[in-house]
Design an enzyme around this catalytic site. Structure first.
Site, short mmCIF file in Angstrom:
data_model
loop_
_atom_site.label_atom_id
_atom_site.label_comp_id
_atom_site.label_asym_id
_atom_site.label_seq_id
_atom_site.Cartn_x
_atom_site.Cartn_y
_atom_site.Cartn_z
N LEU A 114 0.81 -1.20 0.00
CA LEU A 114 0.00 0.00 0.00
C LEU A 114 0.86 1.26 0.00
CD1 LEU A 114 -2.47 -1.43 2.63
CD2 LEU A 114 -2.96 -1.08 0.20
N PRO A 115 0.28 2.41 -0.36
CA PRO A 115 1.09 3.62 -0.58
C PRO A 115 1.74 4.22 0.66
CG PRO A 115 -0.99 3.79 -1.76
CD PRO A 115 -1.11 2.60 -0.85
N LYS A 129 14.87 -0.44 5.58
CA LYS A 129 14.52 0.09 4.25
C LYS A 129 14.81 1.57 4.15
CE LYS A 129 12.61 0.64 0.18
NZ LYS A 129 11.21 0.34 -0.16
N LYS A 182 9.46 10.43 -0.90
CA LYS A 182 8.68 9.87 0.22
C LYS A 182 9.58 9.12 1.18
CE LYS A 182 5.91 5.82 1.15
NZ LYS A 182 5.33 4.59 0.56
N THR A 188 6.19 0.39 2.16
CA THR A 188 7.23 1.19 2.82
C THR A 188 6.53 2.31 3.57
OG1 THR A 188 8.93 0.69 1.16
CG2 THR A 188 9.24 2.67 2.49
#
Length: 300
Positions: free
Chosen positions: A65-66, A169, A244, A94
């Protein structure tokens, strides 16, 4: 073979779900996009009318998902209490570390095993099943998730407790963002100093300046292996997504009082490229066009 609910079929999730179906699993997919659902069906998944329907009898749930707010909404309204408590939950989005830890905690309190398992490798690796998964969660949850994650990737690494996958990450992508900017600066300067760019690549890729940004993802078209630079910076890892991730990294750094001046500078540069200059849809290596706005590809 397992019954797997897959929620989120974007550029990354679509390829990941297809690889699970290819491995013989029964994949029930859901996305808000009709086009994404049609592509998933064409690649071996069945469609669900809702996230709740997808997870109803699942043995495993995968989400891609975003952002953190989407993960929170999906898990708290459509997964926890809706999927069987025996299902292993794997969030491959992420997102921020705090949300990952919070949702894993809520899942655990409801009797579920859950991991955060963000990925590295990009769209091509998602399609080819060669992603790297950085996984946070208990040893038990990791042991249950690993076999399924391995069918979508080339490496599945247990980073530690809940949220550790997200921590790994964002640290990795902060390093990548800063390294790419430095690589672009070096090529731009080499050009202005009159160096042949292929020659500079041949030298630096074998010298102490070597990095993944140089040798595997060169930002210069026509130099090194094929990269998005050879496709007008299309079809790679969008600069908006790099921005992001850099913002997530800065948020995490502030939360633990970590000094990250290079990360902060990379975030500022990508903000200018993606937002002020409209480069958000281009591959993140396209920032070379901002660093050297006189850029032209080398002669064939």
């Amino acid at each position: 073979m397992a019954r797997i609910a897959f929620i989120g079929l974007g550029n990354m999730g679509g390829g990941m779900a297809a690889n699970l179906a290819k491995a013989g699993h029964e994949v029930r997919a859901f996305d808000l996009s009709e086009d994404a659902l049609l592509r998933a069906e064409a690649r071996g998944a069945s469609r669900a009318a809702s996230a709740e329907e997808a997870v109803a009898d699942a043995e495993a749930v995968v989400t891609m998902l975003p952002a953190g707010k989407h993960v929170r909404q999906v898990y708290e309204t459509s997964v926890i209490g809706k999927a069987p408590a025996s299902a292993i939950l794997m969030d491959c989005s992420t997102i921020d570390v705090a949300t990952a830890r919070d949702e894993i905690g809520k899942a655990g309190a409801a009797g579920y095993a859950m991991v955060d398992a963000p990925v590295s490798g990009g769209i091509a690796a998602a399609e080819g099943g060669t992603l790297t998964f950085m996984v946070g969660g208990s040893e038990e949850a990791f042991a249950r998730a690993e076999p399924l994650l391995a069918q979508m990737g080339k490496a599945v690494i247990h980073a530690g407790a809940a949220g550790s996958g997200q921590a790994a990450k964002i640290c990795n992508n902060m390093l990548l963002g800063a390294t790419m900017v430095a690589t672009c600066e070096a090529f731009a300067m080499a050009k202005k100093l009159g160096l042949d760019l292929r020659t500079f690549y041949d030298i630096s890729s074998k010298a102490s300046g070597q990095s993944w940004s140089m040798t595997s993802y060169c930002p210069v078209p026509g130099v090194g292996p094929e990269t998005p630079a050879d496709r007008d910076y299309e079809g790679g890892f969008a600069a908006a997504l790099m921005l992001k991730d850099l913002r997530l990294a800065l948020e995490a750094a502030q939360s633990v009082d970590a000094y990250t001046p290079m990360g902060a500078e990379a975030e500022a540069l990508y903000a200018r490229f993606a937002e002020a200059l409209g480069g958000g849809h281009k591959d993140f290596s396209g920032i070379i066009r901002m660093i050297d706005d006189s850029w032209t590809p080398p002669a064939a």
